[in-house]
Design a protein around this motif. Sequence first.
Motif: not given
Length: 461
Positions: A58-80
């Motif tokens: 099993n060889r797994i690679k992934g990708f990051p979540a991207l924001l359109a611009s910086q945000f003042s707080a932590d942003v939680t992103v859910t993937a489905t």
Amino acid sequence: MKVYSLIAVLFCTCLLSCKKDKLNSDSLAYVSQSVSLYDEIPVCSATVIPNMNYAVKNRIKGFPALLASQFSADVTVTATISTDKKLVEAYNNLNHDHYPALPENLFKIVGSGQVVIKAGHTRSVDSIQVQLNNFTGLPTGIQTYAVPVVLQSSTAGAVLASKLMFILFTISSNNLVVSIADTSGNKVISVALFNNRLGNNLANMNIFGFLNSAILQSAQVSLEGADASYVNAYNTANNTNYLPFPSGAYQLPQGSVTIPAHTLVSTNGIPVRLPDLSLFTVGTTYLLAVRIKDNGIIGIPQINASNGSNIMYVALTVGVNNIDASNSGLNGTTMDRTKWNITTNDTYPGYPEANMLVGDTTTTKGWFSSGGKNPKLVLDIGASNTVKGFNLFPFYSAITGITLEYSTNGAVFKPLGYWVGNGSANTQTIKFTTPVTARYFKFIITGAPHYVGIAQLNGIN
């Protein structure tokens, strides 16, 4: 990896043909704009055994979540994972690919499916990854899937740069098969019986268990003799006339073999024993069918042997030994070898079988095997002739056992006898008790070191 610098051109082309492809332009735009924000498409792969739902590699690679611009707080992103066929169709259209629709539950998001983009950043540190989920029943072969991953922010006010990404996942699928054969993988063990003496070593009559893929646990395979219907079926399929082994004529003293974890073949074989050779009739050929017992595979309960792999055979030829046990007294005329030709199934590079038919006993190059088990030599003397026997001159090794057969047409061979050598490196004599008229002679070397050689072979008539 797709080249997205051309995405605008591809997008325009797709818009012109969207009706033909039955794709909505919004789907094409959505896929194009989302994927174009990433430098590359992650590519994953796995090798799986569907009938065990087990991934070998099993060889797994992934990708990051991207924001359109910086945000003042932590942003939680859910993937489905999306099973929307239109997304895969749009991806195919944009990239001129033909990935199939995604089977339900084949993949899942690794872990919780959530990543965090830290305050003041536009990219998550952790990657979003997918892995195999349930691949039981997946067809065998190699298939690549484009897996659509949909992203959603649970932080109010935070805007994702991309809400969709794809992961390409190639799966090599091959069901686990348990089989039985001899140590070389042959499904038929051929042995000969001459004057109530086995012409081949008993070591040949061992049955091993095999797997087509190594697994993490050991497997125990239990065997049994099959009934006469298997012999009848073999005769029908192969145009032969074998008789089933007589009752009480064989034993399987060890009922099972074990294939250790991480290996493909059992450590030891099950020997086939012939306790009473007098039960066999001279001039007759017999066939023993041995099969894996029903529910006879312990350790991998999901697997049953298939019909093509769960059975093998022992073919026994019973004849009168026409080889003089004295190994001496071979008198006559040395035959002309001008039209002789010899072939073999086992040759060491640089020492071909033709060396046996040139020169004399002082030749520096004879035939040499590459180490295969029981090498076979077939001699064509050019025309039918009456032969009293052969003289052979060993080449760097002593030969102690040869099963001989003869043929008039080179296709159907009959047993001639079993020769027992004295282990000497000097000239060895194979004398026929009664001269044999034939054109072809087969030498099956059953007693010799790992490597065997013959410098010269001469016939006497």
